[in-house]
Design an enzyme around this catalytic site. Structure first.
Site, PDB file in Angstrom:
ATOM      1  N   GLU A 127       0.861  -1.198   0.000  1.00  0.00           N
ATOM      2  CA  GLU A 127       0.000   0.000   0.000  1.00  0.00           C
ATOM      3  C   GLU A 127       0.888   1.236   0.000  1.00  0.00           C
ATOM      4  O   GLU A 127       2.091   1.129   0.254  1.00  0.00           O
ATOM      5  CB  GLU A 127      -0.903  -0.015   1.245  1.00  0.00           C
ATOM      6  CG  GLU A 127      -1.856  -1.200   1.237  1.00  0.00           C
ATOM      7  CD  GLU A 127      -2.859  -1.183   2.387  1.00  0.00           C
ATOM      8  OE1 GLU A 127      -2.909  -0.183   3.132  1.00  0.00           O
ATOM      9  OE2 GLU A 127      -3.587  -2.181   2.508  1.00  0.00           O
ATOM     10  N   GLY A 131       5.061  -1.147   2.770  1.00  0.00           N
ATOM     11  CA  GLY A 131       5.677  -2.088   1.837  1.00  0.00           C
ATOM     12  C   GLY A 131       6.345  -3.202   2.635  1.00  0.00           C
ATOM     13  O   GLY A 131       5.751  -4.263   2.862  1.00  0.00           O
ATOM     14  N   THR A 159       1.937  -5.272  -9.800  1.00  0.00           N
ATOM     15  CA  THR A 159       2.390  -5.797 -11.093  1.00  0.00           C
ATOM     16  C   THR A 159       1.212  -6.445 -11.811  1.00  0.00           C
ATOM     17  O   THR A 159       0.466  -7.217 -11.199  1.00  0.00           O
ATOM     18  CB  THR A 159       3.517  -6.825 -10.886  1.00  0.00           C
ATOM     19  OG1 THR A 159       4.617  -6.158 -10.297  1.00  0.00           O
ATOM     20  CG2 THR A 159       3.936  -7.473 -12.199  1.00  0.00           C
ATOM     21  N   GLU A 364       9.396  -8.091  -3.791  1.00  0.00           N
ATOM     22  CA  GLU A 364       9.291  -9.363  -3.043  1.00  0.00           C
ATOM     23  C   GLU A 364      10.267  -9.382  -1.864  1.00  0.00           C
ATOM     24  O   GLU A 364      10.873 -10.414  -1.566  1.00  0.00           O
ATOM     25  CB  GLU A 364       9.434 -10.558  -3.986  1.00  0.00           C
ATOM     26  CG  GLU A 364       8.339 -10.516  -5.050  1.00  0.00           C
ATOM     27  CD  GLU A 364       8.006 -11.833  -5.674  1.00  0.00           C
ATOM     28  OE1 GLU A 364       8.242 -12.872  -5.042  1.00  0.00           O
ATOM     29  OE2 GLU A 364       7.489 -11.814  -6.798  1.00  0.00           O
TER      30      GLU A 364
HETATM   31  C1  LIG Z   1       8.141  -2.451 -10.111  1.00  0.00           C
HETATM   32  C2  LIG Z   1       7.544  -2.900  -8.833  1.00  0.00           C
HETATM   33  C3  LIG Z   1       6.615  -3.919  -8.832  1.00  0.00           C
HETATM   34  C4  LIG Z   1       6.009  -4.326  -7.644  1.00  0.00           C
HETATM   35  N1  LIG Z   1       5.035  -5.307  -7.669  1.00  0.00           N
HETATM   36  C5  LIG Z   1       4.318  -5.566  -6.547  1.00  0.00           C
HETATM   37  C6  LIG Z   1       3.180  -6.447  -6.587  1.00  0.00           C
HETATM   38  O1  LIG Z   1       2.842  -7.023  -7.623  1.00  0.00           O
HETATM   39  N2  LIG Z   1       2.456  -6.613  -5.448  1.00  0.00           N
HETATM   40  C7  LIG Z   1       2.781  -5.999  -4.271  1.00  0.00           C
HETATM   41  O2  LIG Z   1       2.087  -6.211  -3.289  1.00  0.00           O
HETATM   42  N3  LIG Z   1       3.865  -5.186  -4.204  1.00  0.00           N
HETATM   43  C8  LIG Z   1       4.631  -4.932  -5.308  1.00  0.00           C
HETATM   44  N4  LIG Z   1       5.703  -4.076  -5.255  1.00  0.00           N
HETATM   45  C9  LIG Z   1       6.036  -3.443  -3.993  1.00  0.00           C
HETATM   46  C10 LIG Z   1       7.359  -3.933  -3.422  1.00  0.00           C
HETATM   47  O3  LIG Z   1       7.240  -5.242  -2.949  1.00  0.00           O
HETATM   48  C11 LIG Z   1       7.790  -2.928  -2.350  1.00  0.00           C
HETATM   49  O4  LIG Z   1       8.171  -1.735  -3.040  1.00  0.00           O
HETATM   50  C12 LIG Z   1       8.933  -3.436  -1.506  1.00  0.00           C
HETATM   51  O5  LIG Z   1       8.523  -4.497  -0.694  1.00  0.00           O
HETATM   52  C13 LIG Z   1       9.506  -2.314  -0.602  1.00  0.00           C
HETATM   53  O6  LIG Z   1       8.472  -1.630   0.045  1.00  0.00           O
HETATM   54  P1  LIG Z   1       8.425  -0.027  -0.003  1.00  0.00           P
HETATM   55  O7  LIG Z   1       8.599   0.387  -1.410  1.00  0.00           O
HETATM   56  O8  LIG Z   1       7.220   0.413   0.713  1.00  0.00           O
HETATM   57  O9  LIG Z   1       9.707   0.417   0.785  1.00  0.00           O
HETATM   58  P2  LIG Z   1       9.801   0.607   2.381  1.00  0.00           P
HETATM   59  O10 LIG Z   1       9.262  -0.589   3.066  1.00  0.00           O
HETATM   60  O11 LIG Z   1       9.255   1.919   2.738  1.00  0.00           O
HETATM   61  O12 LIG Z   1      11.380   0.614   2.555  1.00  0.00           O
HETATM   62  C14 LIG Z   1      12.184   1.743   2.258  1.00  0.00           C
HETATM   63  C15 LIG Z   1      13.635   1.394   2.596  1.00  0.00           C
HETATM   64  O13 LIG Z   1      13.727   1.068   3.982  1.00  0.00           O
HETATM   65  C16 LIG Z   1      14.304  -0.208   4.138  1.00  0.00           C
HETATM   66  N5  LIG Z   1      13.734  -0.902   5.300  1.00  0.00           N
HETATM   67  C17 LIG Z   1      12.429  -1.077   5.609  1.00  0.00           C
HETATM   68  N6  LIG Z   1      12.307  -1.792   6.730  1.00  0.00           N
HETATM   69  C18 LIG Z   1      13.550  -2.081   7.151  1.00  0.00           C
HETATM   70  C19 LIG Z   1      14.099  -2.805   8.260  1.00  0.00           C
HETATM   71  N7  LIG Z   1      13.312  -3.388   9.168  1.00  0.00           N
HETATM   72  N8  LIG Z   1      15.451  -2.890   8.367  1.00  0.00           N
HETATM   73  C20 LIG Z   1      16.257  -2.295   7.449  1.00  0.00           C
HETATM   74  N9  LIG Z   1      15.810  -1.623   6.381  1.00  0.00           N
HETATM   75  C21 LIG Z   1      14.469  -1.514   6.223  1.00  0.00           C
HETATM   76  C22 LIG Z   1      13.983  -0.958   2.854  1.00  0.00           C
HETATM   77  O14 LIG Z   1      14.879  -2.033   2.641  1.00  0.00           O
HETATM   78  C23 LIG Z   1      14.122   0.162   1.831  1.00  0.00           C
HETATM   79  O15 LIG Z   1      15.466   0.306   1.473  1.00  0.00           O
HETATM   80  C24 LIG Z   1       6.364  -3.702  -6.432  1.00  0.00           C
HETATM   81  C25 LIG Z   1       7.310  -2.680  -6.419  1.00  0.00           C
HETATM   82  C26 LIG Z   1       7.898  -2.275  -7.595  1.00  0.00           C
HETATM   83  C27 LIG Z   1       8.904  -1.145  -7.559  1.00  0.00           C
END
Ligand SMILES: Cc1cc2nc3c(=O)[nH]c(=O)nc-3n(C[C@H](O)[C@H](O)[C@H](O)COP(=O)(O)OP(=O)(O)OC[C@H]3O[C@@H](n4cnc5c(N)ncnc54)[C@H](O)[C@@H]3O)c2cc1C
Length: 382
Positions: A127, A131, A159, A364
């Site tokens: 959402e 993430g 996706t 993922e």
């Molecule tokens: C092209 C694309 C396709 C996607 N497809 C799908 C899909 O089909 N379905 C779906 O549900 N999602 C999908 N996603 C979402 C994707 O899984 C998330 O973007 C990803 O899990 C990271 O979440 P976020 O972007 O909210 O980053 P955030 O969770 O906000 O993280 C930001 C940064 O903080 C770091 N971080 C967060 N928590 C911690 C921790 N505990 N310790 C250390 N570092 C941390 C992360 O590693 C990252 O570097 C997609 C994303 C992209 C870009």
């Protein structure tokens, strides 16, 4: 330990390689440039059984094992990563969860069309505000007196969202219970209350359409709950474990394409009167690229083999995904460098490999989250 593949595994690798080379590679530049969804190619992959590789034949799939899935994904990703993204969502994120947790009626209704590549599936966990921390989701599913659920909320980065027929959706049924308050639903995108947002413009995997989706009083019937109420988080994590084997395979495919192009280039390109492959600095890069590629491949096959044996593979899938995605990024980076100016040009696919590789470190579960999974498994600490 037997390092040989079975005849069946080699056969599906061969089928995937043929489609990859004859149909996908020649159109990869077009789809990357235009961002069009490659529907025709996806149908071809579906007809060849590559959209439901591990799905039993009775539900429209190829009925093969996880190692076959890895081999096929590598071939498709080596031709074009965006195609392999669509393939991995259909195979891993959509079909796998329903096969593991679905009722017989759900398997019949939702899996066949997706496994045959006639329709596209999606997986909606992320959402705008959540993430990595999926338990912070706000999308709500409120149970009604008649047993149905009223769903309201947004999902982002989905996706295949712009083209999906069905979506595996995760929503909060009981916010007070946190992770245990999340439930999985099977959503029909043709129904009232389902809305698609704008397609995301992306750095790489540009032909895999990604968008936000929104639910406004969408009604899910009781028989559209996947698993039981409150089991959604467990289902999502299990599906992602398997999905990470697919993303590791995708990373290996991208890395292999970049590596193969580099091998050809260092033999041909001359500087200071000699092929650049004779310079020790180039040779060191080639050796390191090859070691990382082989390590990623073996670790991914280990995770897939464990899954095929019905053993636990959570940590091994994270190790494979982390190693393969970081290898892909590093190898694509070196490949661009070794190609010099041509590596930076759109006339060669190196810059596409470089852009495509990055996503494997993000979706993922980011590389940071993979490290967290691995360290927790090793230490037993949370
Ligand atoms: C092209 C694309 C396709 C996607 N497809 C799908 C899909 O089909 N379905 C779906 O549900 N999602 C999908 N996603 C979402 C994707 O899984 C998330 O973007 C990803 O899990 C990271 O979440 P976020 O972007 O909210 O980053 P955030 O969770 O906000 O993280 C930001 C940064 O903080 C770091 N971080 C967060 N928590 C911690 C921790 N505990 N310790 C250390 N570092 C941390 C992360 O590693 C990252 O570097 C997609 C994303 C992209 C870009």
């Amino acid at each position: 330990m037997d390092f040989r593949f079975t005849e069946e595994q080699l056969m599906i690798q061969d089928v995937a390689r043929r489609i990859a080379q004859e149909k996908i590679a020649p159109s990869a530049e077009h789809f990357d440039r235009t961002g069009e969804f490659p529907l025709d190619n996806i149908r071809t992959l579906g007809e060849a059984g590559l959209m439901g590789i591990e799905v039993p034949a009775e539900y429209g799939g190829a009925g093969m094992d996880p190692v076959s899935y890895v081999l096929a994904m590598i071939e498709i990703a080596a031709a074009d990563a965006a195609h392999s993204t669509i393939m991995s969502v259909n195979n891993s994120l959509f079909c796998n969860g329903i096969l593991t947790h679905g009722t017989e009626a759900q398997k019949q209704q939702y899996v066949r069309a997706i496994a045959e590549g006639r329709e596209i599936g999606a997986f909606a966990l992320t959402e705008p505000q959540s993430g990595s921390d999926a338990t912070a989701m706000r999308c709500k599913a409120a149970r009604q007196a008649d047993g149905s659920y009223l769903i309201n909320g947004k999902k982002s980065w989905i996706t295949s969202g712009p083209v999906a027929k069905y979506v595996v959706l995760f929503a909060m049924t009981d916010p007070e219970k946190g992770a245990r308050g999340i439930t999985a639903f099977l959503v029909d995108t043709a129904r009232e209350g389902f809305h698609r947002g704008k397609t995301e413009p992306k750095l790489g995997i540009r032909a895999s359409a990604t968008c936000e989706i929104e639910f406004a009083d969408y009604v899910a019937r009781p028989e559209e709950v996947l698993g039981r109420e409150g089991e959604g988080f467990k289902i999502a994590m299990g599906v992602l474990d398997a999905g990470r084997i697919g993303i590791a395979s995708q990373a290996i495919g991208i890395a292999r394409a970049a590596y193969d192009a580099t091998l050809a280039y260092v033999r041909e390109r001359k500087a200071f009167g000699a092929p650049i492959g004779t310079f020790q600095m180039t040779q060191a890069k080639i050796a390191d690229m090859k070691c990382k590629l082989d390590a990623a491949t073996l670790l991914t096959l280990r995770a897939a083999w464990l899954k095929g044996q019905g053993q636990r593979f959570t940590a091994e899938a994270s190790i494979a995904k982390l190693t393969a995605s970081e290898a892909a990024m590093w190898i694509a980076h070196q490949a661009v460098q070794i190609h010099g100016g041509m590596g930076y040009s759109k006339e060669m696919p190196l810059e596409r490999y470089f852009r495509d590789a990055k996503i494997t470190e993000i979706y993922e579960g980011t590389s940071e989250i993979q490290r967290l999974v691995i360290a927790r498994s090793e230490t037993g600490l949370r």
